[in-house]
Enzyme design. Structure first.
Site, PDB file in Angstrom:
ATOM      1  N   GLY A 217      -0.962   6.344  -8.724  1.00 44.40           N
ATOM      2  CA  GLY A 217      -0.014   6.370  -9.847  1.00 44.40           C
ATOM      3  C   GLY A 217      -0.522   4.737 -10.474  1.00 44.40           C
ATOM      4  N   ASN A 218       0.370   4.481 -11.303  1.00 44.37           N
ATOM      5  CA  ASN A 218       0.087   3.025 -12.075  1.00 44.37           C
ATOM      6  C   ASN A 218       1.190   2.310 -12.276  1.00 44.37           C
ATOM      7  OD1 ASN A 218       0.764   3.366 -14.821  1.00 44.37           O
ATOM      8  ND2 ASN A 218      -0.948   5.144 -14.431  1.00 44.37           N
ATOM      9  N   ARG A 219       1.193   1.312 -12.726  1.00 49.02           N
ATOM     10  CA  ARG A 219       2.226   0.463 -12.829  1.00 49.02           C
ATOM     11  C   ARG A 219       2.933   0.654 -14.115  1.00 49.02           C
ATOM     12  NH1 ARG A 219       0.490  -5.418 -11.712  1.00 49.02           N
ATOM     13  NH2 ARG A 219       2.799  -5.973 -12.479  1.00 49.02           N
TER      14      ARG A 219
END
Ligand code: CTP
Length: 406
Positions: A217-219
């Site tokens: 995922g990412n932030r």
């Protein structure tokens, strides 16, 4: 950061007699937290639901109930208080506003404290109606609301859900955050300038599953895209929001399509794009996804030393429909302008919104952002650090200009 538009703003809050009057407590708190000065006026029936003392304590100001002071015989007079309030206000909000008060305002009555101030008001007016479903949907009420709209009064429509009567339907007072968003637009002099425009917004991260437990995922928090969707809706657009997993919430009037990964994002954009005038691609779409998905949790003993990845499709690049305005984002850590310009050209965008992770308090997870907009003329337009809602409005103002270029 730029000052909050609410700072020092003088707001008259009218509270009328419905059960939703209790929600005005939090509205006052929220307005005060943003820095506004709040004076409350209540109709006598509002006092059946909540006391002037409560609202006076929260607003830290006197509350007016009777438009004709009841104790005049003892020599007390508020003189022309309604005229003073009408001149003093930068904005008036009536929340909750009953069908009775809506009808009175629609017909110019000035028979209690709230309607009297409305009749003398110089500022803009926001009305947030609340009523049980049959009262709300009554054609007389709907006609009256239409009358108010035609007079440039802003209506923050009631929402559907569980009502005090036990019935379900439209009539709940809009969420305070939506009333405040509307107030922010009005105080910022932003017009309802996207009427009849259909705008597709994407937001949040994508999660690329490795196995039933783990993902890449990412932030991205989704805050930027959700702010764009909300602001576009309040500016009159029909908005569809395609969102990756986030904890953000959206107004019920906005069509929300939840997706998980880049491939689902692509499918949903393809399914919805042709009905839209613009695509604002603020989602942080994964560039890579695992080559293989494991149906079972990968166990420690498997001794995985690497996860093979394959590239996802570049969605913005894949959209070739020239009738649709395309807005992309570029989140960069170095050579921002140069990289953003490359994306503008490579993905054939109408403009690109650059945010640099090097700017303090900007980018992922923050409530604020600092952007530079680069259009096809290549000239970067830099904006100050602002709330994501303010930034969203800058982007939409740019989009509006681009839409007008047709
Ligand atoms: N984007 C897209 N499809 C992808 C990846 C990104 O449509 N598979 C969109 C993003 O939503 C954003 C723009 O392309 O609006 C730029 O995304 P970004 O991640 O900054 O750039 P990339 O093109 O992926 O290049 P890089 O990651 O190498 O900077």
């Amino acid at each position: 950061m730029n000052d909050d538009v609410f700072l020092g703003k003088k707001i008259v809050l009218g509270v009328t007699g419905g059960i939703a009057a209790y929600k005005s407590c939090q509205l006052i708190r929220d307005l005060k937290t943003r820095g506004a000065v709040v004076r409350v006026i209540m109709t006598p029936s509002a006092c059946e639901f909540i006391t002037p003392l409560t609202l006076s304590t929260l607003s830290q100001n006197n509350v007016i109930v009777n438009h004709l002071p009841s104790n005049q015989n003892e020599g007390v007079s508020l003189q022309t208080w309604h005229i003073d309030y009408g001149i003093w206000a930068d904005l008036m909000i009536i929340a909750p506003c009953t069908v009775n008060t809506i009808a009175k305002i629609a017909h110019g009555f000035a028979d209690n404290s709230v309607t009297t101030v409305v009749s003398a008001l110089r500022s803009k007016l926001i009305i947030a109606p609340a009523a049980d479903v049959d009262m709300y949907e009554n054609s007389i009420n709907l006609d009256n609301l239409e009358k108010l709209r035609k007079r440039n009064i802003f209506i923050v429509e009631g929402e559907s859900g569980f009502l005090a009567s036990g019935l379900e339907g439209k009539g709940r007072l809009a969420n305070n955050s939506k009333i405040i968003d509307q107030a922010e637009l009005v105080l910022s002099d932003i017009n309802v300038d996207l009427k009849n425009k259909n705008i597709l917004v994407t937001a949040g991260p994508t999660f690329e599953d490795i196995d039933p437990v783990r993902y890449l995922g990412n932030r991205s928090s989704g805050k930027m895209g959700y702010s764009i969707a909300k602001a576009a809706y309040l500016r009159g657009a029909n908005v569809t929001l395609i969102s990756g997993p986030t904890s953000e919430s959206i107004y019920p009037e906005i069509k929300l399509i939840s997706i998980r990964n880049a491939s689902e994002m692509k499918t949903q954009i393809d399914a919805n794009i042709s009905e839209n005038d613009a695509l604002i691609m603020s989602a942080a779409v994964a560039d890579f996804t695992p080559q293989n998905y494991s149906l079972h949790k990968i166990k420690k003993e498997t001794e995985v030393s690497a996860i093979d990845l394959k590239e996802t499709e570049d969605i913005l690049y894949s959209i070739k429909n020239s009738k649709i305005k395309k807005v992309g984002f570029a989140l960069e850590t170095e050579n921002g302008i140069e990289n953003a310009k490359k994306k503008l050209t490579a993905k054939n965008l109408d403009f690109v919104v650059l945010n640099s992770l090097l700017d303090k308090d900007a980018g992922f997870e923050f409530a604020t952002n600092k952007i530079t907009i680069i259009g096809r003329n290549g000239q970067p337009k830099e904006f100050p650090l602002e709330s994501k809602f303010q930034v969203a409005n800058k982007i939409l103002t740019e989009l509006k200009k681009t839409l007008n270029e047709n």
